[in-house]
Design a protein around this motif. Structure first.
Motif: not given
Length: 138
Positions: A15-39
């Motif tokens: 998990y990238l963010s266990p509290s948000l349930g966000l896995k590394f595999a859920d984060v897309p490549h490139g510029l699309a990742a900007i909106s997926k990374v938590p604050t």
């Protein structure tokens, strides 16, 4: 690294963010990742960048010895750049600067292609609605 490494070797497990349930595999490549990374992740990135910038000045503790060095000389001698021959050192440093500039142009090109096609490795043939193809058939 954000474009090349995940494509070649994959992403971290877990998990990238266990509290948000966000896995590394859920984060897309490139510029699309900007909106997926938590604050809080962005806050960590900014704090680390500020730390890296401040550490290059030794945090002001060694100002006297630091100011006597040549610009960019932090006491570490890279194996392929270190030499006592001044002309050879200048040539190698200029080559390093030129390669750095080329890398910056390459990543800007990847940003542009990612913004245009949605992928840094996009197939140009599949993007038929590009405004850059406006005069292709004339």
């Amino acid at each position: 690294m954000g474009y090349i490494t995940p494509t070649l070797v994959g992403k971290f497990p877990g998990y990238l963010s266990p509290s948000l349930g966000l896995k590394f595999a859920d984060v897309p490549h490139g510029l699309a990742a900007i909106s997926k990374v938590p604050t809080f992740g962005w806050i960590q990135i900014v704090i680390y960048a500020l730390y890296a910038e401040a550490s290059s000045t030794n945090f002001g503790y060694f100002d006297e010895s630091f100011s006597k060095q040549a610009p960019g000389d932090y006491g570490w001698k890279p194996p392929l750049l270190a030499t006592s021959n001044v002309e050879l050192r200048t040539k190698r440093l200029n080559s390093e600067i030129a390669n750095g500039r080329l890398a910056m142009m390459a990543i800007i090109g990847m940003f542009f292609q990612d913004g245009l096609t949605g992928s840094a490795w996009g197939e140009w043939a599949l993007y038929t609605t590009s405004p850059l193809r406006a005069f292709e058939n004339e």
